[in-house]
Design an enzyme around this catalytic site. Structure first.
Site, mmCIF file in Angstrom:
data_model
loop_
_atom_site.group_PDB
_atom_site.id
_atom_site.type_symbol
_atom_site.label_atom_id
_atom_site.label_comp_id
_atom_site.label_asym_id
_atom_site.label_seq_id
_atom_site.Cartn_x
_atom_site.Cartn_y
_atom_site.Cartn_z
ATOM 1 N N ARG A 1 13.114 -11.562 6.763
ATOM 2 C CA ARG A 1 12.129 -12.091 5.817
ATOM 3 C C ARG A 1 12.115 -11.358 4.479
ATOM 4 O O ARG A 1 11.422 -11.781 3.558
ATOM 5 C CB ARG A 1 10.723 -12.112 6.429
ATOM 6 C CG ARG A 1 10.101 -10.758 6.699
ATOM 7 C CD ARG A 1 8.650 -10.909 7.168
ATOM 8 N NE ARG A 1 8.051 -9.634 7.524
ATOM 9 C CZ ARG A 1 6.760 -9.438 7.703
ATOM 10 N NH1 ARG A 1 5.912 -10.438 7.569
ATOM 11 N NH2 ARG A 1 6.287 -8.260 8.037
ATOM 12 N N ASP B 1 -4.960 -12.836 18.317
ATOM 13 C CA ASP B 1 -3.550 -12.452 18.175
ATOM 14 C C ASP B 1 -2.939 -12.536 19.568
ATOM 15 O O ASP B 1 -3.088 -11.618 20.373
ATOM 16 C CB ASP B 1 -3.475 -11.022 17.589
ATOM 17 C CG ASP B 1 -2.090 -10.685 17.082
ATOM 18 O OD1 ASP B 1 -1.160 -11.499 17.279
ATOM 19 O OD2 ASP B 1 -1.929 -9.595 16.488
ATOM 20 N N ARG C 1 2.306 -13.485 1.465
ATOM 21 C CA ARG C 1 1.373 -13.689 2.578
ATOM 22 C C ARG C 1 1.104 -15.184 2.750
ATOM 23 O O ARG C 1 0.181 -15.735 2.165
ATOM 24 C CB ARG C 1 0.091 -12.923 2.270
ATOM 25 C CG ARG C 1 -1.029 -13.099 3.271
ATOM 26 C CD ARG C 1 -0.765 -12.478 4.601
ATOM 27 N NE ARG C 1 -0.528 -11.048 4.533
ATOM 28 C CZ ARG C 1 0.012 -10.356 5.549
ATOM 29 N NH1 ARG C 1 0.337 -10.938 6.681
ATOM 30 N NH2 ARG C 1 0.218 -9.059 5.414
ATOM 31 N N GLN D 1 8.406 -4.162 10.187
ATOM 32 C CA GLN D 1 7.690 -5.076 11.097
ATOM 33 C C GLN D 1 8.301 -6.469 10.959
ATOM 34 O O GLN D 1 8.614 -6.907 9.858
ATOM 35 C CB GLN D 1 6.207 -5.046 10.701
ATOM 36 C CG GLN D 1 5.422 -6.298 10.966
ATOM 37 C CD GLN D 1 4.372 -6.108 12.060
ATOM 38 O OE1 GLN D 1 4.536 -5.305 12.971
ATOM 39 N NE2 GLN D 1 3.312 -6.860 11.974
ATOM 40 N N GLU E 1 2.814 -20.055 15.555
ATOM 41 C CA GLU E 1 4.184 -19.624 15.307
ATOM 42 C C GLU E 1 5.091 -20.019 16.467
ATOM 43 O O GLU E 1 4.791 -19.711 17.618
ATOM 44 C CB GLU E 1 4.219 -18.106 15.138
ATOM 45 C CG GLU E 1 3.198 -17.590 14.138
ATOM 46 C CD GLU E 1 3.085 -16.074 14.164
ATOM 47 O OE1 GLU E 1 4.096 -15.393 14.433
ATOM 48 O OE2 GLU E 1 1.984 -15.553 13.926
ATOM 49 N N HIS F 1 7.026 -18.007 11.413
ATOM 50 C CA HIS F 1 5.638 -17.526 11.363
ATOM 51 C C HIS F 1 4.815 -18.457 10.460
ATOM 52 O O HIS F 1 4.459 -18.110 9.332
ATOM 53 C CB HIS F 1 5.694 -16.109 10.794
ATOM 54 C CG HIS F 1 4.460 -15.290 10.913
ATOM 55 N ND1 HIS F 1 3.220 -15.738 10.529
ATOM 56 C CD2 HIS F 1 4.281 -14.030 11.378
ATOM 57 C CE1 HIS F 1 2.332 -14.767 10.734
ATOM 58 N NE2 HIS F 1 2.953 -13.729 11.253
#
Ligand code: BG6
Length: 302
Positions: A101, A215, A75, A96, A274, A171
């Protein structure tokens, strides 16, 4: 080559004083040192975890509750979201933010550049696992250059016979002193999709500030963003190329508490800015064509 064999990686790609491979929990990482700055990059996901120029506070947020485990993106840092951003458009069982990643990347090159900057180049190609999630051939290269600035470049070559549609983001979790006091410049006048308001399309007026869950996918944005942080007393500039969207994300208290890998008060010390190609800015890449997404993080004072 086996990307999880640290000893052979050190023999083949280690550079004294600049690049060494080590274990961080269950993940193998490259510890980089270039022109006074240090950075850590997990070979899983090619995820930059840390970046800190000498005499500075860390530039990237990394939750102290992150998992350093195979199959999970820690994270923080800079997860590479590719070949789709967010949930898969038609199959919610797929991961997701795509598979890049959480895949093991291989090391292809390490080097010390002019000025003592350190460079690491990783690669990821389609295989049986990726083709199950996304039935196309591809070649990805990811280059991380560490010095007073951090530069990352994701190069996608479409090695398939078909034209592919891609959404992506680098990100970037930025570390800030107090997110409510930060001001994000560079998005004034842009339209955005507000994910916390059912994707309503809105227009940004003035700089972006954060005082609750945020967001947003800003569309048609190609210019750098600057995060002014009066508490640490610096600005972080996020320069980019090959990106037409910018995602700004802060989960705020409830969403952060619902994520078991998020520091309890971590949401106050981070903001994601991002560099993306998302939603209306999805890209098509023709057979044989390439797409390059570049981001450079730099600090300004005063
Ligand atoms: C952001 C998305 O980019 O990533 C958010 O816009 C999402 O909707 C966030 O919650 C974190 O995603 P994840 O999969 O790393 O928890």
């Amino acid at each position: 080559m086996d990307v999880y064999d640290g000893q052979s990686l050190n023999q083949r790609f280690g550079i004294d004083g600049h690049i060494a491979f080590a274990q961080r929990g269950g993940l193998l990482v490259a510890e980089m040192r270039g022109a006074g700055a240090v950075a850590t990059v997990a070979l899983q996901g090619g995820q930059v975890l840390e970046f800190q120029p000498s005499g500075e506070e860390p530039v990237l947020f990394l939750s102290s509750r992150s998992h350093f485990e195979i199959g999970k993106a820690p994270r923080g840092g800079i997860p590479i979201c590719w070949p789709w951003f967010g949930p898969h458009p038609s199959d919610p069982s797929l991961p997701q933010h795509g598979f890049a990643r959480i895949m093991p990347w291989s090391v292809v090159e390490t080097r010390v550049l002019e000025g003592g900057r350190a460079m690491l180049r990783l690669a990821l190609h389609d295989d049986e696992t990726t083709r199950q999630a996304w039935p196309y051939a591809f070649s990805l290269e990811y280059t991380v250059t560490v010095g007073p600035e951090l530069e990352v470049e994701l190069l996608h070559r479409n090695t398939d016979q078909a034209t592919v549609t891609i959404t992506n983001t680098l990100h970037t979790y930025l570390s800030v002193g107090a997110v409510e006091r930060c001001v994000i410049h560079g998005l004034d006048g842009c339209d955005y999709l507000d994910k916390v308001d059912a994707f309503a399309r809105k227009t940004q007026h003035g700089p972006v500030t954060i005082s609750g869950e945020t967001d947003r996918i800003y569309l048609g944005t190609t210019t750098p963003c600057v995060v002014e942080d009066p508490v640490i007393g610096r600005s972080i500039s996020v320069w980019k190329e090959g990106s037409r969207s910018t995602v700004v994300w802060n989960p705020w208290i409830e969403k952060a508490q619902a994520m078991e890998d998020f520091d309890p008060l971590g949401y106050l010390r981070m903001v994601c800015v991002e560099s993306a190609n998302a939603a209306d800015d999805a890209m098509t890449v023709a057979p044989g064509a390439e797409h390059r997404l570049r981001v450079r993080l730099s600090l300004q004072h005063g």
